[in-house]
Structure formats: structure tokens, C-alpha cells
Design a protein around this motif. Structure first.
Motif, PDB file in Angstrom:
ATOM      1  N   PRO A 139      22.200   2.958   5.068  1.00  0.00           N
ATOM      2  CA  PRO A 139      23.499   2.365   5.430  1.00  0.00           C
ATOM      3  C   PRO A 139      24.623   3.331   5.045  1.00  0.00           C
ATOM      4  CG  PRO A 139      22.677   1.371   3.424  1.00  0.00           C
ATOM      5  CD  PRO A 139      21.596   2.297   3.913  1.00  0.00           C
ATOM      6  N   PHE A 140      25.786   3.122   5.630  1.00  0.00           N
ATOM      7  CA  PHE A 140      26.934   3.963   5.289  1.00  0.00           C
ATOM      8  C   PHE A 140      27.254   3.848   3.805  1.00  0.00           C
ATOM      9  CE2 PHE A 140      29.080   3.964   9.711  1.00  0.00           C
ATOM     10  CZ  PHE A 140      28.335   5.064  10.069  1.00  0.00           C
ATOM     11  N   PRO A 141      27.752   4.931   3.218  1.00  0.00           N
ATOM     12  CA  PRO A 141      28.177   4.838   1.814  1.00  0.00           C
ATOM     13  C   PRO A 141      29.468   4.030   1.712  1.00  0.00           C
ATOM     14  CG  PRO A 141      28.746   6.979   2.706  1.00  0.00           C
ATOM     15  CD  PRO A 141      27.950   6.268   3.768  1.00  0.00           C
ATOM     16  N   GLU A 142      29.786   3.628   0.498  1.00  0.00           N
ATOM     17  CA  GLU A 142      31.056   2.939   0.258  1.00  0.00           C
ATOM     18  C   GLU A 142      32.188   3.932   0.524  1.00  0.00           C
ATOM     19  OE1 GLU A 142      32.094  -0.176  -0.779  1.00  0.00           O
ATOM     20  OE2 GLU A 142      30.046  -0.767  -0.262  1.00  0.00           O
ATOM     21  N   ILE A 143      33.172   3.499   1.308  1.00  0.00           N
ATOM     22  CA  ILE A 143      34.283   4.394   1.627  1.00  0.00           C
ATOM     23  C   ILE A 143      35.608   3.680   1.422  1.00  0.00           C
ATOM     24  CG2 ILE A 143      33.033   5.830   3.263  1.00  0.00           C
ATOM     25  CD1 ILE A 143      34.361   4.235   5.508  1.00  0.00           C
ATOM     26  N   ASN A 144      36.600   4.479   1.068  1.00  0.00           N
ATOM     27  CA  ASN A 144      37.989   4.034   1.043  1.00  0.00           C
ATOM     28  C   ASN A 144      38.604   4.602   2.315  1.00  0.00           C
ATOM     29  OD1 ASN A 144      40.774   3.856   0.732  1.00  0.00           O
ATOM     30  ND2 ASN A 144      40.664   4.151  -1.489  1.00  0.00           N
ATOM     31  N   ILE A 145      38.822   3.759   3.307  1.00  0.00           N
ATOM     32  CA  ILE A 145      39.224   4.208   4.642  1.00  0.00           C
ATOM     33  C   ILE A 145      40.542   4.979   4.625  1.00  0.00           C
ATOM     34  CG2 ILE A 145      40.408   2.108   5.357  1.00  0.00           C
ATOM     35  CD1 ILE A 145      38.073   4.005   7.633  1.00  0.00           C
ATOM     36  N   PHE A 146      41.497   4.558   3.805  1.00  0.00           N
ATOM     37  CA  PHE A 146      42.788   5.250   3.760  1.00  0.00           C
ATOM     38  C   PHE A 146      42.651   6.618   3.101  1.00  0.00           C
ATOM     39  CE2 PHE A 146      43.967   0.717   3.873  1.00  0.00           C
ATOM     40  CZ  PHE A 146      44.630   0.731   5.095  1.00  0.00           C
ATOM     41  N   LYS A 147      41.898   6.666   2.037  1.00  0.00           N
ATOM     42  CA  LYS A 147      41.671   7.934   1.342  1.00  0.00           C
ATOM     43  C   LYS A 147      40.893   8.904   2.237  1.00  0.00           C
ATOM     44  CE  LYS A 147      40.264   9.341  -3.290  1.00  0.00           C
ATOM     45  NZ  LYS A 147      39.616   8.910  -4.532  1.00  0.00           N
ATOM     46  N   LEU A 169      37.767  19.701  -3.116  1.00  0.00           N
ATOM     47  CA  LEU A 169      39.108  19.597  -2.537  1.00  0.00           C
ATOM     48  C   LEU A 169      39.355  18.292  -1.790  1.00  0.00           C
ATOM     49  CD1 LEU A 169      39.567  23.195  -1.056  1.00  0.00           C
ATOM     50  CD2 LEU A 169      40.694  22.229  -3.053  1.00  0.00           C
ATOM     51  N   PHE A 170      38.317  17.725  -1.180  1.00  0.00           N
ATOM     52  CA  PHE A 170      38.516  16.608  -0.268  1.00  0.00           C
ATOM     53  C   PHE A 170      37.610  15.432  -0.617  1.00  0.00           C
ATOM     54  CE2 PHE A 170      39.166  20.568   2.096  1.00  0.00           C
ATOM     55  CZ  PHE A 170      40.512  20.433   2.393  1.00  0.00           C
ATOM     56  N   TYR A 171      38.132  14.252  -0.353  1.00  0.00           N
ATOM     57  CA  TYR A 171      37.334  13.036  -0.480  1.00  0.00           C
ATOM     58  C   TYR A 171      36.597  12.822   0.835  1.00  0.00           C
ATOM     59  CZ  TYR A 171      36.246   8.051  -0.438  1.00  0.00           C
ATOM     60  OH  TYR A 171      35.603   6.854  -0.340  1.00  0.00           O
ATOM     61  N   ASP A 172      35.277  12.884   0.790  1.00  0.00           N
ATOM     62  CA  ASP A 172      34.486  12.646   1.988  1.00  0.00           C
ATOM     63  C   ASP A 172      33.086  12.195   1.595  1.00  0.00           C
ATOM     64  OD1 ASP A 172      33.389  12.487   4.491  1.00  0.00           O
ATOM     65  OD2 ASP A 172      33.843  14.543   5.064  1.00  0.00           O
ATOM     66  N   PRO A 173      32.870  10.879   1.501  1.00  0.00           N
ATOM     67  CA  PRO A 173      31.539  10.387   1.125  1.00  0.00           C
ATOM     68  C   PRO A 173      30.480  10.697   2.175  1.00  0.00           C
ATOM     69  CG  PRO A 173      32.970   8.560   1.705  1.00  0.00           C
ATOM     70  CD  PRO A 173      33.820   9.794   1.712  1.00  0.00           C
ATOM     71  N   PHE A 174      30.906  11.094   3.362  1.00  0.00           N
ATOM     72  CA  PHE A 174      29.946  11.428   4.409  1.00  0.00           C
ATOM     73  C   PHE A 174      29.347  12.825   4.239  1.00  0.00           C
ATOM     74  CE2 PHE A 174      32.369   8.088   6.671  1.00  0.00           C
ATOM     75  CZ  PHE A 174      31.298   7.237   6.919  1.00  0.00           C
ATOM     76  N   LEU A 175      29.919  13.656   3.357  1.00  0.00           N
ATOM     77  CA  LEU A 175      29.355  14.990   3.136  1.00  0.00           C
ATOM     78  C   LEU A 175      27.902  14.898   2.680  1.00  0.00           C
ATOM     79  CD1 LEU A 175      32.260  16.931   1.401  1.00  0.00           C
ATOM     80  CD2 LEU A 175      31.251  17.415   3.616  1.00  0.00           C
ATOM     81  N   ASN A 176      27.665  14.177   1.611  1.00  0.00           N
ATOM     82  CA  ASN A 176      26.299  14.029   1.107  1.00  0.00           C
ATOM     83  C   ASN A 176      25.472  13.103   1.973  1.00  0.00           C
ATOM     84  OD1 ASN A 176      26.695  15.769  -1.058  1.00  0.00           O
ATOM     85  ND2 ASN A 176      27.566  14.145  -2.303  1.00  0.00           N
ATOM     86  N   TYR A 177      26.116  12.127   2.564  1.00  0.00           N
ATOM     87  CA  TYR A 177      25.409  11.175   3.417  1.00  0.00           C
ATOM     88  C   TYR A 177      24.740  11.886   4.598  1.00  0.00           C
ATOM     89  CZ  TYR A 177      24.697   7.283   6.653  1.00  0.00           C
ATOM     90  OH  TYR A 177      24.154   6.382   7.516  1.00  0.00           O
ATOM     91  N   PHE A 223      37.653   8.714  15.399  1.00  0.00           N
ATOM     92  CA  PHE A 223      36.843   8.580  14.189  1.00  0.00           C
ATOM     93  C   PHE A 223      37.028   7.206  13.560  1.00  0.00           C
ATOM     94  CE2 PHE A 223      36.158   8.990   9.619  1.00  0.00           C
ATOM     95  CZ  PHE A 223      34.883   9.546   9.592  1.00  0.00           C
ATOM     96  N   ILE A 224      38.268   6.797  13.365  1.00  0.00           N
ATOM     97  CA  ILE A 224      38.552   5.502  12.761  1.00  0.00           C
ATOM     98  C   ILE A 224      38.042   4.366  13.656  1.00  0.00           C
ATOM     99  CG2 ILE A 224      40.387   3.946  11.986  1.00  0.00           C
ATOM    100  CD1 ILE A 224      39.828   6.342  10.115  1.00  0.00           C
ATOM    101  N   PHE A 225      38.229   4.510  14.953  1.00  0.00           N
ATOM    102  CA  PHE A 225      37.781   3.492  15.904  1.00  0.00           C
ATOM    103  C   PHE A 225      36.259   3.331  15.846  1.00  0.00           C
ATOM    104  CE2 PHE A 225      36.597   2.018  20.167  1.00  0.00           C
ATOM    105  CZ  PHE A 225      37.397   0.892  20.268  1.00  0.00           C
ATOM    106  N   VAL A 226      35.526   4.437  15.906  1.00  0.00           N
ATOM    107  CA  VAL A 226      34.057   4.377  15.859  1.00  0.00           C
ATOM    108  C   VAL A 226      33.589   3.849  14.510  1.00  0.00           C
ATOM    109  CG1 VAL A 226      31.947   5.773  15.883  1.00  0.00           C
ATOM    110  CG2 VAL A 226      33.702   6.154  17.619  1.00  0.00           C
ATOM    111  N   LEU A 227      34.207   4.308  13.435  1.00  0.00           N
ATOM    112  CA  LEU A 227      33.821   3.856  12.100  1.00  0.00           C
ATOM    113  C   LEU A 227      34.073   2.357  11.924  1.00  0.00           C
ATOM    114  CD1 LEU A 227      32.812   4.660   9.269  1.00  0.00           C
ATOM    115  CD2 LEU A 227      35.191   5.093   8.658  1.00  0.00           C
ATOM    116  N   THR A 228      35.198   1.889  12.414  1.00  0.00           N
ATOM    117  CA  THR A 228      35.586   0.490  12.233  1.00  0.00           C
ATOM    118  C   THR A 228      34.820  -0.464  13.151  1.00  0.00           C
ATOM    119  OG1 THR A 228      37.809   1.211  11.614  1.00  0.00           O
ATOM    120  CG2 THR A 228      37.539  -1.104  12.186  1.00  0.00           C
ATOM    121  N   PHE A 229      34.696  -0.100  14.420  1.00  0.00           N
ATOM    122  CA  PHE A 229      34.153  -1.052  15.390  1.00  0.00           C
ATOM    123  C   PHE A 229      32.682  -0.847  15.739  1.00  0.00           C
ATOM    124  CE2 PHE A 229      38.751  -1.079  16.297  1.00  0.00           C
ATOM    125  CZ  PHE A 229      38.987  -2.408  15.999  1.00  0.00           C
TER     126      PHE A 229
END
Length: 148
Positions: free
Chosen positions: A49-57, A32-40, A105-111
């Protein structure tokens, strides 16, 4: 007496149905949802390292999941308490908490990203799981009991 019994059966049925919907969101989260962090986060992520992510998606997907969980939780609160004041107050709380969590979430992920994996993990956990309903039900129940 029959009316009271029937009313409680309906409340139990709708409560179980809404809980089932929350469980189904969790069961089908991969599709149902796009979340590359599920398996990570299921793997040994501390050294990866973090997986490749599409931040908007990702932002849209997490927002939709939070919204679905929140709406189902609000219906559950209404079924349990039959009080629109509780539901209105909960809507306000969900809006504030959801906004703070998504921005965080976006702030921590980005910065901060890789440095604060656990912070990101827990913020994401509050977004994707209906944890607030576990806090709201006992709180509103206690409030109703102390008003009597």
C-alpha cells in the motif's frame, strides 16, 4: 583564436557546473526533499500500500524540486545557446508543463491512488527529474541549425 578558445572553455565550465548541480540534487534528494515515494518505488511496491504521506508537504517538496531543476536547466540553456528568446520560451514551457504535471500528480494520487501506481510513478518521475532539458537541448539545437 585565443578568445574563441577561452569562450568555449567558459561555456564548457559553466555547463559542467550546472550539470553537477543537477546531479547533486539527485544525490542529496533524501536529505533535501520530503518524498515518501523515494523508498516506496525502490522497493517491491506492486504489492504494497502507499506509504503515509503529508499531501501539502509532498506537493511543496515536489514543487521546489521541479523549480530548482527548472532554474538550473534554464541557466544551462542560456549557457549553451546565449539566446534569451529560447530561455523565455522555455520558461513558458516549464510553467505549463510543471503545472500540468503537479495537477496530474495530485489528481491521480487523490482520486485513483493505489489503482494507478505506474501512472503516479511516471508523472512523479517527470516532476523530480530534469527530463525536459534532454528534450529541449536537441530541439533548440535543431531549430538553430535549420534557421541558418
Amino acid at each position: 583564436m585565443l578568445q574563441v578558445l577561452l569562450k568555449n572553455k567558459q561555456k564548457l565550465f559553466w555547463s559542467l557546473f550546472l550539470l553537477l548541480l543537477l546531479v547533486l540534487i539527485r544525490v542529496f534528494e533524501d536529505t533535501l526533499f520530503y518524498d515518501p515515494f523515494l523508498n516506496y518505488f525502490k522497493s517491491e511496491y506492486s504489492h504494497l500500500p502507499f506509504p503515509e504521506i503529508n499531501i501539502f508537504k509532498l506537493f511543496f517538496s515536489l514543487g521546489m524540486r521541479f523549480y530548482l531543476n527548472s532554474v538550473i536547466s534554464l541557466f544551462l540553456l542560456y549557457v549553451i545557446f546565449k539566446d534569451t528568446k529560447i530561455v523565455k520560451f522555455s520558461i513558458l514551457l516549464y510553467m505549463i508543463l510543471g503545472s500540468v504535471l503537479m495537477i496530474s500528480f495530485i489528481f491521480v494520487l487523490t482520486f485513483f491512488g493505489e489503482e494507478n501506481k505506474m501512472t503516479l510513478f511516471y508523472i512523479r518521475r517527470f516532476i523530480i527529474q530534469p527530463i525536459f532539458i534532454l528534450l529541449f537541448i536537441p530541439a533548440f539545437y535543431y531549430q538553430k541549425q535549420t534557421k541558418k
